[in-house]
Design an enzyme around this catalytic site. Sequence first.
Site, PDB file in Angstrom:
ATOM      1  N   GLU A  74      37.420  65.549  18.871  1.00  0.00           N
ATOM      2  CA  GLU A  74      38.179  66.794  19.093  1.00  0.00           C
ATOM      3  C   GLU A  74      39.609  66.608  18.587  1.00  0.00           C
ATOM      4  O   GLU A  74      40.587  66.943  19.257  1.00  0.00           O
ATOM      5  CB  GLU A  74      38.186  67.170  20.588  1.00  0.00           C
ATOM      6  CG  GLU A  74      36.797  67.278  21.179  1.00  0.00           C
ATOM      7  CD  GLU A  74      36.758  67.772  22.623  1.00  0.00           C
ATOM      8  OE1 GLU A  74      37.776  68.273  23.133  1.00  0.00           O
ATOM      9  OE2 GLU A  74      35.691  67.643  23.242  1.00  0.00           O
ATOM     10  N   GLU A  98      33.519  64.281  29.647  1.00  0.00           N
ATOM     11  CA  GLU A  98      34.585  63.976  30.623  1.00  0.00           C
ATOM     12  C   GLU A  98      34.100  63.553  32.014  1.00  0.00           C
ATOM     13  O   GLU A  98      34.554  64.097  33.024  1.00  0.00           O
ATOM     14  CB  GLU A  98      35.538  65.175  30.733  1.00  0.00           C
ATOM     15  CG  GLU A  98      36.185  65.512  29.414  1.00  0.00           C
ATOM     16  CD  GLU A  98      37.066  66.763  29.442  1.00  0.00           C
ATOM     17  OE1 GLU A  98      37.379  67.234  30.547  1.00  0.00           O
ATOM     18  OE2 GLU A  98      37.435  67.236  28.369  1.00  0.00           O
TER      19      GLU A  98
HETATM   20  O1  9MR Z   1      38.414  74.811  23.076  1.00  0.00           O
HETATM   21  C1  9MR Z   1      37.632  75.159  24.192  1.00  0.00           C
HETATM   22  C2  9MR Z   1      38.094  76.480  24.749  1.00  0.00           C
HETATM   23  O2  9MR Z   1      37.941  77.488  23.787  1.00  0.00           O
HETATM   24  C3  9MR Z   1      37.342  76.796  26.025  1.00  0.00           C
HETATM   25  O3  9MR Z   1      37.906  77.937  26.614  1.00  0.00           O
HETATM   26  C4  9MR Z   1      37.453  75.640  26.999  1.00  0.00           C
HETATM   27  C5  9MR Z   1      36.605  75.871  28.249  1.00  0.00           C
HETATM   28  O4  9MR Z   1      35.249  75.981  27.954  1.00  0.00           O
HETATM   29  O5  9MR Z   1      37.016  74.429  26.392  1.00  0.00           O
HETATM   30  C6  9MR Z   1      37.768  74.096  25.259  1.00  0.00           C
HETATM   31  O6  9MR Z   1      37.265  72.901  24.728  1.00  0.00           O
HETATM   32  C7  9MR Z   1      37.422  71.720  25.479  1.00  0.00           C
HETATM   33  C8  9MR Z   1      36.206  70.867  25.243  1.00  0.00           C
HETATM   34  O7  9MR Z   1      35.060  71.595  25.603  1.00  0.00           O
HETATM   35  C9  9MR Z   1      36.274  69.568  26.020  1.00  0.00           C
HETATM   36  N1  9MR Z   1      37.486  68.845  25.707  1.00  0.00           N
HETATM   37  C10 9MR Z   1      38.700  69.598  25.849  1.00  0.00           C
HETATM   38  C11 9MR Z   1      38.624  70.883  25.023  1.00  0.00           C
HETATM   39  C12 9MR Z   1      39.940  71.625  25.135  1.00  0.00           C
HETATM   40  O8  9MR Z   1      40.129  71.982  26.466  1.00  0.00           O
END
Ligand code: 9MR
Length: 481
Positions: A388, A283
């Site tokens: 994702e 991102e």
């Molecule tokens: O699914 C992930 C969640 O369990 C975590 O708390 C969060 C913060 O680390 O990140 C979520 O995953 C994200 C991913 O790393 C990047 N794209 C968006 C995902 C959903 O927020």
Amino acid sequence: MRFTGPTYLTQRSFRLVALVTFIFASSLSSCSSSLEEELAPTKPKENSSVDVKDPAKGSGSDAGQGTSGQSGEGEGSSGEGAAGSGEGAAGSGEGGSGSKDGAEDGKEPASDPAPTKPGTPATTPGAPATTPGAPVTTPGTPATPALPAQPKPATVVPLKSAFDFPVGAAVVKELLEKPEYANTVSKHFSRIGSESDFKWGSVHPSKDKYTFAKADAVVAFAQKHNMKVHAHTLLWAHDGNEPKWVKEFQGDAAAWEQLMKDHIYTVVKHFKGKVQSWDVVNEPIKEGGVYTNSIWYRKLGKDYIIKAFKFAQEADPQAKLFLNDYGQEYGGKKMKELLNIVDEAKKQGVKIHGMGFQLHTVLRMEAKPIMTNLKLAADKGLLIHISEFDISVKYGMPATFQLSDAMNKAQGEKYKEIVSGYMKVVPKSQQWGITTWGVSDKTSYFNKGYPNSDHDYPLLFDRNYQPKEAFYGFLNAGLGK
Ligand code: 9MR
């Protein structure tokens, strides 16, 4: 804000609302950035990924507000029908219902958790997208077309058996200890991803300490079941996701670069030969093609991205390296800037092998612009990973929303449309695969941390790990049915 329909809007203002809504959808679809900033806990967990999703501890943030800040910066859509028809999406949101679990702690949420505060507006990651001008539905009465059920084989065949590219699931280490979860993962998926176990906060909790136990366990599971590993992520261009010690680090640009290099070298080398591909930077670009104002950007400028790829490549020349982002599937300046980074890296002799399209999407999002942009990246010769993937359905629904039969079928059809589209527009040799963000609706990321969020149904398996229409839609794309 809620719109009763285009009748009450001029064509122009409706388009504007649609655009704002779409931008809002894009920002939320990453389920990150500003919402997480709003909700960030004060203390990062020791040796765990940084879970910034706890609205109960948060500031009563407004999801709409949280993300509209981002949207102000950009133009978002490519104008190819991606714009959402905004029915209450823009600026809706509430103080949060309290996150139930989470999944990262290995605790599964109750299968029918208590509804959120009655009367709170329903928000969802993502927003509905219909063509501007199309009729807008009222929350609670979705216009889900009546579609037939997916054809189903006599017995449930492994999803992976229908594809010649890897089909992945992003897992949570603790959940792999649960038999029904682990069995579903090993039966149906040929690649493993990880929601958080490879993130900086998980593997590098303090300057001189690396903690690989969780990520190692994920890799061991993959090896045991003959699965590939795609690791996520070396850097996340968002301050909420690096541990406090990194944010407090003092030093000049050379010291920051060294810090980044040490992290990338140590982590990538640890997994060398076991992890086939990495999200190197997650991102980095926001709507409008603007660089995310992360600590790396502030300390090293935009070239931090190319440097990160260079270090990863040096650490493991065999690994395939990905630039991962959300919302670029709708084109616009965001997509353009991501492709510029790829070109610039090439000029500097650094290879970015692939692009990760997160594709957290929603049921009413149209597939066509997604395909246009997958193709745009594929035309650059990049490997394409849908990294994702999930399809949220609860937009505009009340807190007690249960997945209806019609929505279940519509979701199955949408999965089929997107997966077959990917197979069509991305040349075989560039199909890095498709990874779903989780396994069952029970432990989906979208069922924790969002207002009204215990009632989403974005994934392939239901709360009892039974395949949904979504599963069969995905499968049928592979079977060509
Ligand atoms: O699914 C992930 C969640 O369990 C975590 O708390 C969060 C913060 O680390 O990140 C979520 O995953 C994200 C991913 O790393 C990047 N794209 C968006 C995902 C959903 O927020």
